[in-house]
Design a protein around this motif. Sequence first.
Motif, short mmCIF file in Angstrom:
data_model
loop_
_atom_site.label_atom_id
_atom_site.label_comp_id
_atom_site.label_asym_id
_atom_site.label_seq_id
_atom_site.Cartn_x
_atom_site.Cartn_y
_atom_site.Cartn_z
N GLN A 181 0.84 -1.20 0.00
CA GLN A 181 0.00 0.00 0.00
C GLN A 181 0.88 1.25 0.00
O GLN A 181 0.67 2.18 -0.76
N ASN A 182 1.88 1.25 0.85
CA ASN A 182 2.76 2.41 0.92
C ASN A 182 3.61 2.54 -0.34
O ASN A 182 3.97 3.64 -0.74
N ASN A 208 1.43 4.32 -2.69
CA ASN A 208 1.37 5.72 -2.26
C ASN A 208 2.63 6.47 -2.68
O ASN A 208 2.57 7.59 -3.19
N SER A 254 -13.74 8.25 -10.48
CA SER A 254 -12.76 7.55 -9.66
C SER A 254 -13.35 6.22 -9.17
O SER A 254 -14.47 6.18 -8.68
N VAL A 284 -12.43 2.82 -6.76
CA VAL A 284 -11.49 2.27 -5.78
C VAL A 284 -11.42 0.76 -5.99
O VAL A 284 -12.44 0.08 -6.06
N GLY A 341 -6.25 -6.44 0.03
CA GLY A 341 -6.04 -5.46 1.10
C GLY A 341 -5.28 -4.23 0.66
O GLY A 341 -5.07 -3.32 1.46
N TYR A 371 -5.38 -0.98 -1.42
CA TYR A 371 -6.37 -0.14 -2.07
C TYR A 371 -5.71 0.83 -3.04
O TYR A 371 -4.71 1.44 -2.72
N THR A 420 -6.79 3.55 -6.65
CA THR A 420 -7.83 4.05 -7.55
C THR A 420 -7.28 4.06 -8.97
O THR A 420 -6.06 4.03 -9.17
N LYS A 454 -4.80 6.85 -9.36
CA LYS A 454 -3.43 6.59 -8.91
C LYS A 454 -2.64 5.89 -10.01
O LYS A 454 -1.50 6.25 -10.30
N GLN A 496 -6.14 15.88 -10.38
CA GLN A 496 -6.99 14.71 -10.24
C GLN A 496 -6.79 14.03 -8.89
O GLN A 496 -7.74 13.54 -8.29
N ALA A 497 -5.54 14.02 -8.43
CA ALA A 497 -5.25 13.31 -7.19
C ALA A 497 -5.51 14.18 -5.97
O ALA A 497 -5.97 13.70 -4.93
N TYR A 498 -5.19 15.49 -6.06
CA TYR A 498 -5.37 16.41 -4.92
C TYR A 498 -6.12 17.62 -5.43
O TYR A 498 -5.52 18.66 -5.71
#
Lengths: 304, 391
Positions: free
Chosen positions: A6-7, A10, A137, A139, A144, A146, A148, A151, A219-221
Amino acid sequence: MDYFLQNLINALQWGSFYAVISIGYSMVYGVLMVFNFAHGDIFMLGTYIGFAIATLFIAVFSALLPTWVIFAAVVIITMFLASWIGVFVEVVGYRPLRQAPRASAAITGLMIGIIFETGILIFLGAKRLSFPPLMESHVYNIGGVYFTNIKVMVIVISLILMLALHGLIQKTKWGMAMRAMSFDFLAVPLMGVSINIIAPLTFAIGAGLASVAGILYGQAYPILDPYMGVLIGWKAFVAAILGGRGSIKGAAMAGYLLGFIEIFVAMVFPSTFRDLIAYSIILLILTYRPRGFFGMEYSTKLRL
Amino acid sequence: MRKIAFLLVVAVAFVMVFAFSGCGDRETVIKVGINAPLTGDIPKVGEGTKYAAQMWLEDIEKAGGLEVGGKKYKVELVIEDNESKSDSAVKANTKMITQDDVLVIVGPQSSAQAVPAGEVANNYKTTMISPWSTNPATTLDRPYVFRGCFLDPFQGPVVANFIIEEFGFTKAAVLYDVASDYPKGLAEVFKAAWEKKNGAGSIVAYESFTTKDTDFSSQLTKIKRSGAQVLFTPQYYNEVPLIVKQAKDLGWTGPIVGSDSWGSAETVELCGEPCYGQFFSSHYAAAGAKGATKEFIDRYNKAHGYIPDDVAALTWDALRLAQQAIENAGELTGKIETDRTAVRDALAKVKDFAGITGNMTFTEEGDPIKCAVIVKINDKGEYEFYKSVCP
């Protein structure tokens, strides 16, 4: 494991922004040997242009054209318009000061940046704007982890952009001229390559890249404010130095590294210490490798 | 000769400037200072402040001025922009007190500016009412500084109790901006209140970021992993949409609860659907308002085209408190120092003031005793009254 993955995702998203923006710093440095400190604000302005085009296109064409066509059109038109900002910055800010002391040339960028910020503030007001979503968007959850579709899009488009730039610089005549210019800007003009064309071109490419980063960022922020480019601009500048001044490959890699360090430091340590630890690590890297990853020896550069 | 003529002109100009600026206006004009963030991080807050103040001035002008000790005074607003920065807020206060001779100051709104600006007002013995600042330090040991809202330490337990009563949760996470006074203070108070109820270690994630950050993915990933049932994030409207959206993108399904800093009209405008159904504590709720509150909301909405947020309502109350204090101050002497103190004493004595954000009585510290409201963002994106929580 899923926590780590996950990280990782990110970090890939966050690093993509640093990477694409820091390339703009590196390219300009390669050709002119000054840092374009307006680059963070060029990114900001590019995002606002993207916002305007996206709002227009969604209002007019959303019923007629499929999402991806609108998206592509927004990206291409924004890129084209934003590259003129790059040209403007070069012609107004850097060209008149090309022979001036290095420090003067460096702060013109800062000043232009402030002019952009306050310009937006005056014309649009200080109100925050919300970037319209160019696609819906979704998800996804795989074991486990996540993520989008946005991303994934951010990561993929950033990679495509960087590969395209690599191709442009390595395979085309323009790219060759830019590489030659960064090697020796006294001898190359004697061969008939004008710095008055190559320099604005470099700024234009940097600004075009930054504006696409801006659309993806939107789009992301999706919150726009006139000072959004300041912090990310400075951090991308750190990445450009870390990658080795003038090295595009280095800037891209360092951009990702910076994203990874920020995200993973916050994963392991309390997030209050994130920037403290993250930037201490970078300081340490620079202490042992002052030229960054791919920086050239000072002596090989004629002008220093 | 020309030199002398020039000097003469300059001298005359000087005399005129001084004559006009000093020209006894002070006798008949009461100046009220407004210290608001018109630009900077939270311009919407500044806009609400300004509009509310202008509406108040309209009312005063309609009444032909402010009556003090049987004499009508004209009222003038001095609106200064603090750019949402602490040092600018201090400068604005200093300027209004020493150059503009304001009688009272309303503002600054955020604690980050109100705490240092209050120091200036108190040192110059000028009454200052911060409508929105909830940090205890704003009024602490400052007899000249008041506020129009409840305090952080009050909001923390209110929100914590609300979550426990409403959902019965035992594990909570907090995400806050470590570089800003208000979120940091509120996060600490919430943590203390929550752990008092649910025992040590019941705050399973206590994560932070710094102002201007936009990516919270690693903090939120951590929060999600911690097994928290609810996320408390006392942030402002420019961060809330990003936090809520990113949390949902990372698969967070629990409620996200905030504090009065969510109350700006822009929160929902910028956030959209992800924010629907979330809760926050506030000073007032527009949907479902009655009486004087409704009157104010309708009038504001008519003039400016949107429902006023809590800042506007609190500013309105603060100005009316100031008005009442000036009216109760007895006679104005025209000596600004004496009058400022008279206003301060009158304000401290205000009892059961009927404000549109609730009834207020000031404590010794200059903090009002009043109730908090829990607001739910409903499915239409409106701020709906959900519950009233009194101390």
